[in-house]
Design a protein around this motif. Structure first.
Motif: not given
Ligand SMILES: C[S@@+](CC[C@H](N)C(=O)[O-])C[C@H]1O[C@@H](n2cnc3c(N)ncnc32)[C@H](O)[C@@H]1O
Length: 263
Positions: A1-25
């Motif tokens: 069984m594959l463990n796939t239940t997940a969410i995506v977030t950023t670090s606490r001190n994120s920036n627009p690049t990481n926000d975009l990466l998280a949203e796209q992922t």
């Protein structure tokens, strides 16, 4: 069984690049994007009932599992490519009889170290496609191969050339025509791991552990133009079970390569 239940977030001190990466992922994987705000990972895990959290930080994806974190790194491929550039040999490349211009289907991509070595040897006229059943591992590896920037030029070029597909190897193989790739390669999770390394625990948590099936090998033989190669521990009975007539690899090496040649 594959463990796939997940969410995506950023670090606490994120920036627009990481926000975009998280949203796209999150969009690509079809899982929720949760703004980090001031929450700890433990709090997010509990609130969203998600054992795994993909965190976009420093322009990379880090997979936080209950057993530790996973991030992309070229690992041993750096040393293996360095040795190949010095004219030394590589057991996997030899088992594959790999040469520039060849095509390789890596049916068990993981973090891509073997695929990077294959991509380096096959070069700019070759082709390496890496299949990974876990969508979470595939996301981390695909992003790392496409973006990891702390490597020399030959390594970077080898990483960038690899095509990552999040799929089960059997399903992909079934959709390929006969002789579509020179080499079909498998490095499954070992039936009996070599050591109980804690470093491996996060990978073990997220990975597909199913044994390679006879159906997979039958399809691989059809799809391979030259060879099917299986990596396992040197004492493994998988080579016999799956019908590999030749065993390659150093005499004292803890891992061996089963080789089946298309005549
Ligand atoms: C031991 S790791 C591979 C390591 C890789 N060779 C490297 O150099 O980093 C095995 C990987 O294959 C994946 N896997 C196992 N069975 C698979 C299948 N049927 N299709 C696709 N991926 C699979 C696992 O999820 C895991 O990530």
């Amino acid at each position: 069984m594959l463990n796939t239940t997940a969410i995506v977030t950023t670090s606490r001190n994120s920036n627009p690049t990481n926000d975009l990466l998280a949203e796209q992922t999150a969009k690509t994987l079809g899982i929720p994007f949760v703004p980090r705000k001031t929450f700890s990972l433990g709090e997010l895990r509990a609130v969203h009932d998600a054992p795994c959290i993909l965190v976009a930080k420093n322009n990379a994806l880090v997979l936080e599992t209950p057993d530790g974190e996973l991030f992309f790194h070229p690992n041993m491929s750096h040393l293996r490519v360095k040795n190949l550039r010095k004219g030394q040999h590589d057991n996997m490349a030899e088992a594959m009889a790999l040469a520039p211009g060849m095509s390789v289907l890596d049916g068990t991509l993981g973090f891509g170290a073997d695929a990077i070595v294959a991509s380096f040897v096959t070069g700019e006229h070759g082709r390496v496609v890496g299949l990974e059943a876990s969508p979470l591992i595939a996301a981390v590896t695909a992003h790392g191969l496409a973006n990891f920037s702390r490597e020399n030029e030959p390594m970077t070029a080898a990483m960038r050339r690899i095509e990552v597909v999040n799929t089960d190897a059997l399903a992909y193989l079934r959709a390929q025509p006969d002789n579509a790739f020179d080499i079909v390669y498998f490095d499954p999770m070992f039936r009996h791991p070599l050591m109980q390394s804690e470093n491996m625990n996060p990978l073990r948590y997220a990975a597909d552990h199913a044994p390679v099936s006879e159906a997979m090998i039958a399809e691989a033989r059809r799809v391979a133009r030259r060879r099917v190669v299986l990596k396992e521990t040197s004492k493994s009975t998988e080579f016999a079970r799956l019908g590999f007539p030749e065993i390659a690899g150093g005499r004292y090496s803890p891992v061996h390569y089963g080789v089946w040649r298309k005549s």
